[in-house]
Design a protein around this motif. Structure first.
Motif, mmCIF file in Angstrom:
data_model
loop_
_atom_site.group_PDB
_atom_site.id
_atom_site.type_symbol
_atom_site.label_atom_id
_atom_site.label_comp_id
_atom_site.label_asym_id
_atom_site.label_seq_id
_atom_site.Cartn_x
_atom_site.Cartn_y
_atom_site.Cartn_z
ATOM 1 N N HIS A 49 0.833 -1.200 0.000
ATOM 2 C CA HIS A 49 0.000 0.000 0.000
ATOM 3 C C HIS A 49 0.875 1.261 0.000
ATOM 4 O O HIS A 49 0.679 2.179 -0.800
ATOM 5 C CB HIS A 49 -0.913 -0.052 1.234
ATOM 6 C CG HIS A 49 -1.904 1.049 1.323
ATOM 7 N ND1 HIS A 49 -2.549 1.349 2.489
ATOM 8 C CD2 HIS A 49 -2.378 1.946 0.399
ATOM 9 C CE1 HIS A 49 -3.374 2.375 2.283
ATOM 10 N NE2 HIS A 49 -3.285 2.745 1.022
ATOM 11 N N HIS A 53 1.459 4.235 -2.963
ATOM 12 C CA HIS A 53 1.356 5.691 -2.784
ATOM 13 C C HIS A 53 2.621 6.395 -3.277
ATOM 14 O O HIS A 53 2.552 7.403 -3.971
ATOM 15 C CB HIS A 53 1.135 6.035 -1.309
ATOM 16 C CG HIS A 53 -0.303 5.915 -0.867
ATOM 17 N ND1 HIS A 53 -0.975 6.942 -0.245
ATOM 18 C CD2 HIS A 53 -1.189 4.890 -0.944
ATOM 19 C CE1 HIS A 53 -2.221 6.546 0.056
ATOM 20 N NE2 HIS A 53 -2.365 5.296 -0.361
ATOM 21 N N GLY A 120 -8.213 5.051 1.407
ATOM 22 C CA GLY A 120 -9.260 4.126 1.819
ATOM 23 C C GLY A 120 -8.915 3.257 3.016
ATOM 24 O O GLY A 120 -9.780 2.564 3.569
ATOM 25 N N HIS A 125 -0.354 1.246 6.586
ATOM 26 C CA HIS A 125 0.841 1.628 5.840
ATOM 27 C C HIS A 125 2.074 1.061 6.515
ATOM 28 O O HIS A 125 2.091 0.870 7.738
ATOM 29 C CB HIS A 125 0.953 3.160 5.752
ATOM 30 C CG HIS A 125 0.141 3.741 4.639
ATOM 31 N ND1 HIS A 125 0.528 3.695 3.330
ATOM 32 C CD2 HIS A 125 -1.074 4.355 4.656
ATOM 33 C CE1 HIS A 125 -0.385 4.277 2.571
ATOM 34 N NE2 HIS A 125 -1.378 4.679 3.345
HETATM 35 ZN ZN ZN Z 1 -4.168 4.467 0.206
#
Ligand code: ZN
Length: 153
Positions: A49, A53, A120, A125
């Motif tokens: 994730h 990003h 979302g 993270h």
């Molecule tokens: Zn995200």
């Protein structure tokens, strides 16, 4: 239903690397394979994730920005798909990926787009994991070439 092209690739022969997955008109899909399929070691959701990003942020801030169509992780957690227009050569894509992963490998600070209203699943993270993945892929790509981008069969 017919079997789609990406399922026809023999995943038992796939090693870490970057491959040309398919070409549809002027859209090229790259298979960025970061883990050996069915190898028992997969990207964690958090690392994947955060990598997404940072990867998307980086490529969309380069001169190639207008040619970037999509960046996203594979559901099997062994890599990413990267879709670009064909005005970027395969060699330029390798360089772009090396630059992206160099950026990710040394990134520190606030992860772009990781505020609650921007993401979302903002709590999931893992920057350390993303950095390690980038480091590992830099090793894989250091002698990558056009010839290696074709799937083995
Ligand atoms: Zn995200």
């Amino acid at each position: 239903m017919k079997k789609i092209a990406s399922f026809s690739v023999n995943h038992d022969l796939l090693e870490k690397g970057v491959y040309i997955s398919r070409i549809d008109g002027d859209v090229v899909t790259y298979d960025i394979r970061m883990k050996i399929p069915n190898g028992g070691d997969y990207l964690s959701n958090g690392a994947m994730h955060t990598f997404e990003h940072l990867f998307a942020t980086y490529v969309r801030n380069t001169d190639y920005s207008d040619s970037i169509i999509y960046v996203g992780p594979m559901g099997c957690r062994t890599g990413f798909y990267f879709l670009v227009r064909d005005n970027i050569s395969h060699e330029e894509v390798i360089t772009l990926l090396v630059n992206s992963f160099t950026f990710i490998a040394s990134f520190s600070g606030e992860i772009p787009g990781s505020k609650r209203e921007e993401c979302g699943n903002y709590l999931e993270h893992d920057l350390v994991g993303a950095r390690q993945t980038a480091e590992d892929m830099l090793n894989v790509l250091k002698d990558w070439s056009l010839e290696k981008m074709e799937y083995k069969s």
